[in-house]
Enzyme design. Structure first.
Site, PDB file in Angstrom:
ATOM      1  N   LYS A  24     -40.073  42.924 -92.563  1.00 61.17           N
ATOM      2  CA  LYS A  24     -39.263  44.163 -92.483  1.00 61.17           C
ATOM      3  C   LYS A  24     -38.281  44.258 -93.641  1.00 61.17           C
ATOM      4  CE  LYS A  24     -35.562  44.242 -89.729  1.00 61.17           C
ATOM      5  NZ  LYS A  24     -34.291  44.555 -90.406  1.00 61.17           N
ATOM      6  N   ASN A  25     -37.507  43.185 -93.855  1.00 62.07           N
ATOM      7  CA  ASN A  25     -36.449  43.282 -94.864  1.00 62.07           C
ATOM      8  C   ASN A  25     -36.998  43.298 -96.287  1.00 62.07           C
ATOM      9  OD1 ASN A  25     -34.589  43.533 -92.875  1.00 62.07           O
ATOM     10  ND2 ASN A  25     -33.949  41.385 -92.888  1.00 62.07           N
ATOM     11  N   CYS A 119     -27.417  47.871 -87.476  1.00 61.91           N
ATOM     12  CA  CYS A 119     -26.980  47.026 -86.360  1.00 61.91           C
ATOM     13  C   CYS A 119     -25.523  46.645 -86.547  1.00 61.91           C
ATOM     14  CB  CYS A 119     -27.812  45.735 -86.329  1.00 61.91           C
ATOM     15  SG  CYS A 119     -29.475  45.977 -85.716  1.00 61.91           S
ATOM     16  N   ASP A 307     -30.782  35.578 -88.872  1.00 63.90           N
ATOM     17  CA  ASP A 307     -31.674  36.451 -88.101  1.00 63.90           C
ATOM     18  C   ASP A 307     -32.492  35.687 -87.050  1.00 63.90           C
ATOM     19  OD1 ASP A 307     -30.709  38.535 -89.587  1.00 63.90           O
ATOM     20  OD2 ASP A 307     -32.421  38.664 -90.932  1.00 63.90           O
TER      21      ASP A 307
HETATM   22  N1  EPU Z   1     -20.847  41.089 -97.376  1.00 59.48           N
HETATM   23  C1  EPU Z   1     -19.581  41.527 -97.786  1.00 59.48           C
HETATM   24  N2  EPU Z   1     -19.525  42.539 -98.701  1.00 59.48           N
HETATM   25  C2  EPU Z   1     -20.640  43.135 -99.208  1.00 59.48           C
HETATM   26  C3  EPU Z   1     -21.923  42.691 -98.788  1.00 59.48           C
HETATM   27  C4  EPU Z   1     -21.976  41.649 -97.865  1.00 59.48           C
HETATM   28  O1  EPU Z   1     -18.558  41.009 -97.351  1.00 59.48           O
HETATM   29  O2  EPU Z   1     -20.507  44.039-100.028  1.00 59.48           O
HETATM   30  C5  EPU Z   1     -20.919  39.974 -96.403  1.00 59.48           C
HETATM   31  C6  EPU Z   1     -21.563  40.418 -95.073  1.00 59.48           C
HETATM   32  O3  EPU Z   1     -20.620  41.017 -94.217  1.00 59.48           O
HETATM   33  C7  EPU Z   1     -22.143  39.128 -94.552  1.00 59.48           C
HETATM   34  C8  EPU Z   1     -22.548  38.382 -95.834  1.00 59.48           C
HETATM   35  O4  EPU Z   1     -21.818  38.992 -96.902  1.00 59.48           O
HETATM   36  O5  EPU Z   1     -21.147  38.384 -93.902  1.00 59.48           O
HETATM   37  C9  EPU Z   1     -24.032  38.457 -96.172  1.00 59.48           C
HETATM   38  O6  EPU Z   1     -24.474  39.808 -96.068  1.00 59.48           O
HETATM   39  P1  EPU Z   1     -25.758  40.341 -96.844  1.00 59.48           P
HETATM   40  O7  EPU Z   1     -25.314  41.314 -97.853  1.00 59.48           O
HETATM   41  O8  EPU Z   1     -26.571  39.179 -97.302  1.00 59.48           O
HETATM   42  O9  EPU Z   1     -26.522  41.070 -95.681  1.00 59.48           O
HETATM   43  P2  EPU Z   1     -27.283  42.455 -95.725  1.00 59.48           P
HETATM   44  O10 EPU Z   1     -27.928  42.651 -97.047  1.00 59.48           O
HETATM   45  O11 EPU Z   1     -26.417  43.509 -95.179  1.00 59.48           O
HETATM   46  C10 EPU Z   1     -29.593  41.486 -94.988  1.00 59.48           C
HETATM   47  C11 EPU Z   1     -30.581  41.789 -93.898  1.00 59.48           C
HETATM   48  C12 EPU Z   1     -30.028  41.285 -92.567  1.00 59.48           C
HETATM   49  C13 EPU Z   1     -29.764  39.789 -92.677  1.00 59.48           C
HETATM   50  C14 EPU Z   1     -28.807  39.510 -93.847  1.00 59.48           C
HETATM   51  C15 EPU Z   1     -28.555  38.039 -94.093  1.00 59.48           C
HETATM   52  C16 EPU Z   1     -31.704  43.778 -94.643  1.00 59.48           C
HETATM   53  C17 EPU Z   1     -31.906  45.222 -94.493  1.00 59.48           C
HETATM   54  N3  EPU Z   1     -30.814  43.214 -93.829  1.00 59.48           N
HETATM   55  O12 EPU Z   1     -28.408  42.202 -94.653  1.00 59.48           O
HETATM   56  O13 EPU Z   1     -31.054  41.513 -91.609  1.00 59.48           O
HETATM   57  O14 EPU Z   1     -29.191  39.313 -91.489  1.00 59.48           O
HETATM   58  O15 EPU Z   1     -29.342  40.084 -95.069  1.00 59.48           O
HETATM   59  O16 EPU Z   1     -29.737  37.384 -94.365  1.00 59.48           O
HETATM   60  O17 EPU Z   1     -32.343  43.135 -95.447  1.00 59.48           O
HETATM   61  C18 EPU Z   1     -31.939  41.852 -89.461  1.00 59.48           C
HETATM   62  O18 EPU Z   1     -33.062  41.880 -89.993  1.00 59.48           O
HETATM   63  O19 EPU Z   1     -31.781  41.806 -88.214  1.00 59.48           O
HETATM   64  C19 EPU Z   1     -30.755  41.850 -90.324  1.00 59.48           C
HETATM   65  C20 EPU Z   1     -29.541  42.134 -89.873  1.00 59.48           C
END
Ligand code: EPU
Length: 386
Positions: A24-25, A119, A307
């Site tokens: 998915k991601n 989410c 995840d």
């Molecule tokens: N963060 C910040 N500032 C930012 C970006 C991130 O503080 O500008 C923090 C977040 O709050 C978190 C950490 O950095 O504590 C890591 O966040 P990340 O940016 O890696 O997460 P994301 O890109 O929002 C993706 C996946 C998530 C998965 C996370 C971690 C997608 C669409 N989503 O989220 O997937 O948990 O990486 O691996 O790719 C899921 O599939 O259920 C899901 C939530």
């Protein structure tokens, strides 16, 4: 079937074989990345889920041509991109909607993209994304809940991402591949989904090196062309089914998996007592008679994935002894503990830590999925409940 409500009769072991879908991601990042091109990109192994359809709609809204070719096979043509504005109605539905910010800044040098939804796992800010865009020379502001960005003279940059972030790495890669000069992203996310994106972009003519390590180097190119690309299997879906076999004391074979991506999950399931064997094109997993307690800390790849944390929490409610989970990525995910308690789980949550005292049985109860993965975890718990 009414997917808002599932009624599950537990108490039976999970048996069988399952072919794992495309990730998915990865799909979300690659679909938007495909729109960076000036020719159609054909993507295979795209999973059929709501998030993917929302991202297709977001792309259509800005003029990208998206077509279904066959089951799991889609064509994305970015040559028709003609708008720089994403709508709140769609953006509020998922976090990955913010990938349009990188896409639009890269291709149209301007973007109006609402702050993303998705989410609720905690605050989930986009500050790293914005700082990264600024490092390329963009002016960004948040007005009325939207990011308004403009970039007049994009220039390759060296940028240190504050904390390993998947989404930030994706967005900055989009911008880097079409920005003149060299970009170096430090402390980049190392997730397999990032490698998948880089490989696809390189197939489209991008010049990316180092994806999968924490330093990614990109030499900008003028434009990207089309390609055919098949995305990687979903390591979390595979891990969830594997946990299903373990929690119910059944056995399953997960097919279409990449073993390396599953290493942190395999290690923890084995520690819990699972029997796991590599078989042709997959893994055979059998649950133990007694699930062993263990400690688990979520970390960016190659650490244990956040995840899979909820599914692990469900599993450990039935372990022999006390387990400790430390959630280092999305602390709100531990709220699942309260739902599992309704089913008889003994869980104490304090900040980023959950202490789980294993019980002999879980019982049926009405519970609420708080996010995608907690929903999966509750299904697992319900399958094991009496
Ligand atoms: N963060 C910040 N500032 C930012 C970006 C991130 O503080 O500008 C923090 C977040 O709050 C978190 C950490 O950095 O504590 C890591 O966040 P990340 O940016 O890696 O997460 P994301 O890109 O929002 C993706 C996946 C998530 C998965 C996370 C971690 C997608 C669409 N989503 O989220 O997937 O948990 O990486 O691996 O790719 C899921 O599939 O259920 C899901 C939530």
């Amino acid at each position: 079937m009414n997917l808002d409500c599932l009624r599950i009769q537990g108490g039976k072991p999970l048996y069988g074989r399952i072919t794992i879908s495309g990730a998915k991601n990865s799909a979300l990042a690659l679909i938007v990345g495909a729109a960076l091109g000036e020719e159609p990109v054909v993507l295979e192994n795209i999973p059929d889920n709501t998030d993917v359809h929302v991202i297709f709609d977001l792309l259509r809204e800005v003029g990208v041509t998206v077509q279904s070719l066959d089951k799991g096979k889609w064509s994305v043509d970015g040559s028709t991109l003609n708008s720089s504005k994403a709508s709140y109605e769609l953006a509020r539905k998922l976090r990955a909607s913010f990938y349009l910010a990188g896409l639009l800044l890269a291709k149209r040098h301007e973007a109006v993209v609402p702050l993303p939804g998705g989410c609720f796992l905690g605050p989930r800010p986009v500050d790293f994304h914005l700082k990264g865009f600024q490092a390329f020379g963009a002016e960004v502001a948040i007005e009325h809940g939207c990011m308004i960005g403009k970039i007049t003279k994009p220039q390759g940059t060296r940028f240190f991402i504050n904390r390993s972030s998947m989404g930030t790495t994706v967005n900055l890669l989009y911008l880097a591949v079409l920005t003149p000069g060299t970009t170096i992203l430090e402390n980049a996310a190392k997730e397999p989904e990032i490698v998948d994106l880089a490989v696809m972009l390189n197939c489209m003519g991008a010049k990316i090196r180092g994806a999968g390590t924490d330093v990614i180097r990109v030499q900008g190119v003028k434009s990207l062309h089309g390609t055919d690309y098949s995305i990687i299997p979903d390591r979390i879906e595979a891990g969830t089914y594997m946990a299903g076999a373990v929690i119910t004391g059944g056995s399953i074979t997960v097919e279409n998996v990449i073993l390396t991506h599953l290493k942190p999950i395999i290690a923890k399931l084995k520690e819990a007592g699972a029997y796991i064997e590599e078989v042709d094109n997959g893994l055979f997993v059998a649950g133990p008679e007694i699930i062993r307690s263990l400690d688990v800390k979520t970390l960016p790849y190659p650490g244990f994935p956040t995840d899979m944390q909820s599914q692990m929490m469900a599993l450990l409610t039935l372990a022999h002894g006390t387990s400790i989970i430390t959630e280092n990525v999305f602390e709100n995910r531990l709220q699942l503990g309260a739902e599992l308690k309704r089913m008889g789980g003994k869980i104490k949550v304090d900040g980023r830590t959950a202490v789980i005292q294993g019980v002999e049985k879980l019982y049926g109860a009405s519970v609420k999925a708080l996010d995608l993965r907690s929903g999966a975890a509750l299904v697992l718990a319900a399958m094991a409940a009496v």
